[in-house]
Design a protein around this motif. Sequence first.
Motif, mmCIF file in Angstrom:
data_model
loop_
_atom_site.group_PDB
_atom_site.id
_atom_site.type_symbol
_atom_site.label_atom_id
_atom_site.label_comp_id
_atom_site.label_asym_id
_atom_site.label_seq_id
_atom_site.Cartn_x
_atom_site.Cartn_y
_atom_site.Cartn_z
ATOM 1 N N ASN A 1 10.732 2.136 -11.686
ATOM 2 C CA ASN A 1 11.698 3.094 -12.215
ATOM 3 C C ASN A 1 11.417 3.398 -13.670
ATOM 4 O O ASN A 1 10.764 2.634 -14.365
ATOM 5 C CB ASN A 1 13.109 2.485 -12.135
ATOM 6 N N LEU B 1 8.341 -7.501 -0.586
ATOM 7 C CA LEU B 1 8.970 -6.278 -1.091
ATOM 8 C C LEU B 1 8.125 -5.682 -2.213
ATOM 9 O O LEU B 1 8.012 -6.279 -3.292
ATOM 10 C CB LEU B 1 10.374 -6.597 -1.627
ATOM 11 N N PRO B 2 7.564 -4.499 -1.988
ATOM 12 C CA PRO B 2 6.843 -3.837 -3.087
ATOM 13 C C PRO B 2 7.832 -3.425 -4.187
ATOM 14 O O PRO B 2 9.045 -3.527 -3.989
ATOM 15 C CB PRO B 2 6.205 -2.621 -2.414
ATOM 16 N N PRO B 3 7.322 -2.973 -5.347
ATOM 17 C CA PRO B 3 8.225 -2.671 -6.465
ATOM 18 C C PRO B 3 9.344 -1.694 -6.061
ATOM 19 O O PRO B 3 9.099 -0.688 -5.406
ATOM 20 C CB PRO B 3 7.289 -2.024 -7.500
ATOM 21 N N ILE B 4 10.554 -2.053 -6.479
ATOM 22 C CA ILE B 4 11.764 -1.342 -6.092
ATOM 23 C C ILE B 4 11.908 -0.045 -6.885
ATOM 24 O O ILE B 4 11.559 0.007 -8.063
ATOM 25 C CB ILE B 4 12.967 -2.288 -6.313
ATOM 26 N N SER B 5 12.387 0.988 -6.241
ATOM 27 C CA SER B 5 12.685 2.240 -6.945
ATOM 28 C C SER B 5 13.976 2.829 -6.392
ATOM 29 O O SER B 5 13.975 3.823 -5.692
ATOM 30 C CB SER B 5 11.531 3.230 -6.797
ATOM 31 N N GLY B 6 15.087 2.184 -6.706
ATOM 32 C CA GLY B 6 16.387 2.613 -6.191
ATOM 33 C C GLY B 6 17.094 3.541 -7.147
ATOM 34 O O GLY B 6 16.547 3.938 -8.167
ATOM 35 N N GLY B 7 18.355 3.837 -6.787
ATOM 36 C CA GLY B 7 19.218 4.638 -7.638
ATOM 37 C C GLY B 7 18.716 6.039 -7.832
ATOM 38 O O GLY B 7 18.928 6.640 -8.826
ATOM 39 N N LEU C 1 21.114 -1.458 -9.387
ATOM 40 C CA LEU C 1 20.672 -0.662 -8.241
ATOM 41 C C LEU C 1 19.231 -0.200 -8.416
ATOM 42 O O LEU C 1 18.452 -0.154 -7.463
ATOM 43 C CB LEU C 1 21.571 0.567 -8.078
ATOM 44 N N HIS D 1 25.165 5.134 -1.746
ATOM 45 C CA HIS D 1 23.741 5.378 -1.966
ATOM 46 C C HIS D 1 23.156 6.029 -0.717
ATOM 47 O O HIS D 1 23.374 5.555 0.381
ATOM 48 C CB HIS D 1 23.032 4.049 -2.261
ATOM 49 N N TRP E 1 4.460 7.025 -2.487
ATOM 50 C CA TRP E 1 5.480 6.032 -2.837
ATOM 51 C C TRP E 1 5.620 5.925 -4.353
ATOM 52 O O TRP E 1 4.627 5.875 -5.068
ATOM 53 C CB TRP E 1 5.127 4.661 -2.265
ATOM 54 N N PHE F 1 15.365 -0.668 -2.462
ATOM 55 C CA PHE F 1 15.172 0.733 -2.073
ATOM 56 C C PHE F 1 13.756 1.119 -2.472
ATOM 57 O O PHE F 1 13.255 0.666 -3.511
ATOM 58 C CB PHE F 1 16.132 1.660 -2.847
ATOM 59 N N ALA G 1 7.828 -0.104 2.956
ATOM 60 C CA ALA G 1 7.284 1.000 2.149
ATOM 61 C C ALA G 1 5.761 0.999 2.148
ATOM 62 O O ALA G 1 5.144 0.867 3.206
ATOM 63 C CB ALA G 1 7.873 0.949 0.734
ATOM 64 N N GLU H 1 13.577 4.580 1.707
ATOM 65 C CA GLU H 1 13.545 3.463 2.653
ATOM 66 C C GLU H 1 14.411 2.332 2.095
ATOM 67 O O GLU H 1 14.517 2.161 0.874
ATOM 68 C CB GLU H 1 12.097 2.999 2.814
#
Lengths: 161, 161, 94, 94
Positions: free
Chosen positions: B151, C88-94, B129, B94, B147, B135, C16, B64
Amino acid sequence: MAAGLAMRVRLQPEGLVPLTALAVWQRHLLQNPPHALPPAEALFIGRVRSTTASGTPLQALELEHYPGMTEAQIERLALAVAARHGLAQVLVEHRVGRVLPGEAIVLVAVGADRRGPAQRGCLELLEGLKHDAPFWKREWSGGVGRWVEGNTPLSRVQESL
Amino acid sequence: MAAGLAMRVRLQPEGLVPLTALAVWQRHLLQNPPHALPPAEALFIGRVRSTTASGTPLQALELEHYPGMTEAQIERLALAVAARHGLAQVLVEHRVGRVLPGEAIVLVAVGADRRGPAQRGCLELLEGLKHDAPFWKREWSGGVGRWVEGNTPLSRVQESL
Amino acid sequence: MPCPEAPGLITVRLFAGLRERAGWSERAVAIGTGQPRPTAADLWCRLGLGDGTGKPEGSLPGALRIAINQTFAHADQELEAGDELAFLPPISGG
Amino acid sequence: MPCPEAPGLITVRLFAGLRERAGWSERAVAIGTGQPRPTAADLWCRLGLGDGTGKPEGSLPGALRIAINQTFAHADQELEAGDELAFLPPISGG
């Protein structure tokens, strides 16, 4: 070779097209289970500059190597880095002979399960190629060739990783 | 945008084929002087793992994002990294939406005159990122979606570069 | 004497896991005239977005981030009519 | 009484600028029997590879590296018949 490590080291006298070399490498990994495309892949492409170290226009770079030792030494460097970081894959392609400005001179691709090992492995292997693999560059400019002795330092990164 | 910086940020709902994206990017650089292929290019490709964080087989990853903000935020991150390291080129692609195991989720390509700035720029932008672009990943396994919050840490590299 | 302002609207967006727990993704919230401008923390409480763990009113979960008009912002920034606020909840990109 | 050894040969190789200054790239050098085994530094002097800057005999330029049988080696390692010795000027790869 460590169990599960896919490694390829190639010296290219004819030309090195990085995206083609990577496509060939990916096909090899996909066609040879249990190898697969890695979750984390760090890559580096080096290309010939258009000017010499002293700033004059570069006609060509000439790359001398030590046939036999250069390949063996790169493999030793790659195996050591792979063992240190638990890498799954290492690809090194390096030009030899006459290379023109803009052409690729080196390609390093390192695959691992996580980004940290992949990135550190790629950095370290590139430094190994720069400093510990027998290659000698001669810059041609205005019809005159001059051997390059040594490499630019990497400054902070080298010590800190 | 800084003078001379070539930058492209793309969110891909359909699919991301890194070597194709890189070929398109190279063609763009070559066809738009004074851009050119950089002497030093550091790249990173991230792909979806075959298992979830808890080790069960992964069916798919759902990504998302925040339409509008995500693109703008990546551009802000890229401009900051480019300015800090004097980069010539930044490409970020991405995935968003549903991504399958083995598929590419992120591609970062950073070009500079020297390997140090290219490598540091690529590392920093990838960390941006991971931590500072909106994201959110949901792992689907056994028909259930969970969810992912946060990271994996990068450990040493992040602080030292 | 200044004219009384018309009541304004703030758009609130959730993403999310936060969106799914709340059961909605976007709402328009009216802010009254003549009152102090609300912050993200005020709206978090007013919209009942807390998790019922007894946190004092006005406090936000530590891992939560705020965006105002699609830029990261501090939770105590005052909002104006027309703003877009996102939790915004905790980000998990990349 | 041990049999006298036949004299052995060492292959010496030069690269890049060093090869061009010397004017040759590869030579076979005989090492005598019954003498101490030579080191790379010994052969450097015997082959007149110094740059004439008055360095004492047996010393090698600091930036020079040695390979024996295509592996990096110390300059004081003793050579044996059949070895391949290479003098490597400063590397500039990648």
